[in-house]
Design a protein around this motif. Structure first.
Motif, PDB file in Angstrom:
ATOM      1  N   LYS A 154     -28.470  56.801   1.293  1.00 39.63           N
ATOM      2  CA  LYS A 154     -27.048  56.420   1.361  1.00 39.63           C
ATOM      3  C   LYS A 154     -26.739  55.251   0.427  1.00 39.63           C
ATOM      4  N   ASN A 155     -27.642  54.286   0.365  1.00 33.98           N
ATOM      5  CA  ASN A 155     -27.382  53.080  -0.422  1.00 33.98           C
ATOM      6  C   ASN A 155     -27.811  53.176  -1.884  1.00 33.98           C
ATOM      7  N   ARG A 156     -28.828  53.959  -2.172  1.00 30.90           N
ATOM      8  CA  ARG A 156     -29.361  54.012  -3.539  1.00 30.90           C
ATOM      9  C   ARG A 156     -28.984  55.278  -4.303  1.00 30.90           C
ATOM     10  N   THR A 157     -29.131  56.409  -3.660  1.00 30.21           N
ATOM     11  CA  THR A 157     -29.032  57.686  -4.367  1.00 30.21           C
ATOM     12  C   THR A 157     -27.642  58.311  -4.284  1.00 30.21           C
ATOM     13  N   LEU A 158     -27.042  58.283  -3.126  1.00 27.34           N
ATOM     14  CA  LEU A 158     -25.737  58.918  -2.939  1.00 27.34           C
ATOM     15  C   LEU A 158     -24.669  58.396  -3.902  1.00 27.34           C
ATOM     16  N   PRO A 159     -24.618  57.087  -4.193  1.00 26.76           N
ATOM     17  CA  PRO A 159     -23.603  56.635  -5.160  1.00 26.76           C
ATOM     18  C   PRO A 159     -23.740  57.310  -6.532  1.00 26.76           C
ATOM     19  N   ILE A 160     -24.954  57.604  -6.946  1.00 23.03           N
ATOM     20  CA  ILE A 160     -25.159  58.290  -8.237  1.00 23.03           C
ATOM     21  C   ILE A 160     -24.799  59.762  -8.109  1.00 23.03           C
ATOM     22  N   ILE A 161     -25.257  60.393  -7.035  1.00 27.89           N
ATOM     23  CA  ILE A 161     -24.946  61.810  -6.826  1.00 27.89           C
ATOM     24  C   ILE A 161     -23.436  62.013  -6.777  1.00 27.89           C
ATOM     25  N   SER A 162     -22.722  61.073  -6.172  1.00 28.19           N
ATOM     26  CA  SER A 162     -21.263  61.192  -6.035  1.00 28.19           C
ATOM     27  C   SER A 162     -20.538  61.212  -7.375  1.00 28.19           C
ATOM     28  N   LYS A 163     -21.196  60.771  -8.433  1.00 24.24           N
ATOM     29  CA  LYS A 163     -20.596  60.841  -9.767  1.00 24.24           C
ATOM     30  C   LYS A 163     -20.595  62.269 -10.307  1.00 24.24           C
ATOM     31  N   TYR A 164     -21.461  63.109  -9.763  1.00 25.82           N
ATOM     32  CA  TYR A 164     -21.620  64.475 -10.261  1.00 25.82           C
ATOM     33  C   TYR A 164     -21.076  65.544  -9.321  1.00 25.82           C
ATOM     34  N   ASN A 212     -23.037  73.545   2.008  1.00 31.04           N
ATOM     35  CA  ASN A 212     -23.963  74.058   3.023  1.00 31.04           C
ATOM     36  C   ASN A 212     -25.372  74.354   2.511  1.00 31.04           C
ATOM     37  N   LYS A 213     -25.731  73.797   1.371  1.00 26.33           N
ATOM     38  CA  LYS A 213     -27.085  73.947   0.832  1.00 26.33           C
ATOM     39  C   LYS A 213     -27.649  72.551   0.574  1.00 26.33           C
ATOM     40  N   GLY A 214     -28.962  72.448   0.478  1.00 27.17           N
ATOM     41  CA  GLY A 214     -29.596  71.160   0.248  1.00 27.17           C
ATOM     42  C   GLY A 214     -29.006  70.448  -0.953  1.00 27.17           C
ATOM     43  N   ILE A 215     -28.662  69.182  -0.796  1.00 26.74           N
ATOM     44  CA  ILE A 215     -27.926  68.456  -1.833  1.00 26.74           C
ATOM     45  C   ILE A 215     -28.721  68.305  -3.129  1.00 26.74           C
ATOM     46  N   TYR A 216     -30.024  68.052  -3.029  1.00 27.10           N
ATOM     47  CA  TYR A 216     -30.811  67.889  -4.253  1.00 27.10           C
ATOM     48  C   TYR A 216     -30.868  69.199  -5.045  1.00 27.10           C
ATOM     49  N   ASN A 217     -31.065  70.302  -4.363  1.00 24.63           N
ATOM     50  CA  ASN A 217     -31.134  71.583  -5.055  1.00 24.63           C
ATOM     51  C   ASN A 217     -29.790  71.940  -5.693  1.00 24.63           C
ATOM     52  N   GLU A 218     -28.720  71.687  -4.989  1.00 25.14           N
ATOM     53  CA  GLU A 218     -27.394  71.968  -5.548  1.00 25.14           C
ATOM     54  C   GLU A 218     -27.093  71.064  -6.738  1.00 25.14           C
ATOM     55  N   LEU A 219     -27.479  69.800  -6.646  1.00 24.06           N
ATOM     56  CA  LEU A 219     -27.289  68.883  -7.769  1.00 24.06           C
ATOM     57  C   LEU A 219     -28.056  69.385  -8.988  1.00 24.06           C
ATOM     58  N   LYS A 220     -29.296  69.780  -8.777  1.00 20.24           N
ATOM     59  CA  LYS A 220     -30.138  70.289  -9.865  1.00 20.24           C
ATOM     60  C   LYS A 220     -29.467  71.474 -10.566  1.00 20.24           C
ATOM     61  N   ILE A 221     -28.919  72.386  -9.789  1.00 19.52           N
ATOM     62  CA  ILE A 221     -28.256  73.567 -10.352  1.00 19.52           C
ATOM     63  C   ILE A 221     -26.991  73.179 -11.117  1.00 19.52           C
ATOM     64  N   LEU A 222     -26.190  72.305 -10.535  1.00 19.63           N
ATOM     65  CA  LEU A 222     -24.887  71.984 -11.114  1.00 19.63           C
ATOM     66  C   LEU A 222     -24.936  71.083 -12.337  1.00 19.63           C
ATOM     67  N   VAL A 223     -25.920  70.183 -12.420  1.00 21.34           N
ATOM     68  CA  VAL A 223     -25.951  69.266 -13.565  1.00 21.34           C
ATOM     69  C   VAL A 223     -26.756  69.821 -14.738  1.00 21.34           C
ATOM     70  N   LYS A 246     -30.608  71.214 -16.499  1.00 20.78           N
ATOM     71  CA  LYS A 246     -31.981  70.735 -16.654  1.00 20.78           C
ATOM     72  C   LYS A 246     -32.080  69.328 -17.255  1.00 20.78           C
ATOM     73  N   ASP A 247     -31.353  69.053 -18.315  1.00 29.53           N
ATOM     74  CA  ASP A 247     -31.480  67.765 -19.002  1.00 29.53           C
ATOM     75  C   ASP A 247     -31.028  66.590 -18.125  1.00 29.53           C
ATOM     76  N   ILE A 248     -29.864  66.713 -17.544  1.00 28.15           N
ATOM     77  CA  ILE A 248     -29.364  65.625 -16.687  1.00 28.15           C
ATOM     78  C   ILE A 248     -30.244  65.493 -15.445  1.00 28.15           C
ATOM     79  N   TRP A 249     -30.690  66.619 -14.891  1.00 29.31           N
ATOM     80  CA  TRP A 249     -31.569  66.576 -13.730  1.00 29.31           C
ATOM     81  C   TRP A 249     -32.833  65.771 -14.040  1.00 29.31           C
ATOM     82  N   GLN A 250     -33.425  66.000 -15.200  1.00 30.07           N
ATOM     83  CA  GLN A 250     -34.632  65.256 -15.588  1.00 30.07           C
ATOM     84  C   GLN A 250     -34.337  63.762 -15.750  1.00 30.07           C
ATOM     85  N   GLU A 251     -33.190  63.449 -16.314  1.00 27.66           N
ATOM     86  CA  GLU A 251     -32.794  62.037 -16.436  1.00 27.66           C
ATOM     87  C   GLU A 251     -32.670  61.386 -15.054  1.00 27.66           C
ATOM     88  N   LEU A 252     -32.032  62.092 -14.133  1.00 25.35           N
ATOM     89  CA  LEU A 252     -31.856  61.557 -12.785  1.00 25.35           C
ATOM     90  C   LEU A 252     -33.194  61.352 -12.092  1.00 25.35           C
TER      91      LEU A 252
END
Length: 100
Positions: free
Chosen positions: A61-71, A10-21, A23-29
């Motif tokens: 959906k086609n470019r970014t979500l497949p990568i996010i789904s790995k995390y 229930n929170k913005g996906i990019y912000n949640e991804l940033k928190i969960l992965v 700093k280092d992985i976030w910068q790589e992404l």
């Protein structure tokens, strides 16, 4: 026109991804072409929410979500479609940002 809000827990996906992965992985992404297509708004406050346009959602959906789904756990990723959004403070071809 439709707008798409993509959330994780229930929170913005990019912000949640940033928190969960972390700093280092976030910068790589952020350096991957699958992420760089989305323009950065000039500012983004905690009370702002972003929605993809139809074009932006297709790119996501086609470019970014497949990568996010790995995390992130896919069952916690939610996509809600809105026919209208209000209080738009920024827009481009791919997204709108609203002040909530």
């Amino acid at each position: 026109m439709s707008f798409y809000r993509v959330t994780y827990n229930n929170k913005g996906i990019y912000n949640e991804l940033k928190i969960l992965v972390g700093k280092d992985i976030w910068q790589e992404l952020l350096n991957k072409e699958e992420f760089t297509w989305l323009p950065k708004p000039p500012s983004y406050a905690s009370n702002n929410r972003s929605y993809f346009t139809e074009k932006g959602y297709e790119y996501f959906k086609n470019r970014t979500l497949p990568i996010i789904s790995k995390y992130l756990e896919e069952d916690k990723i939610k996509i809600k479609v809105y026919k209208e959004v209000n209080n738009i403070i920024y827009k481009d071809d791919y997204q709108v940002v609203v002040d909530e």
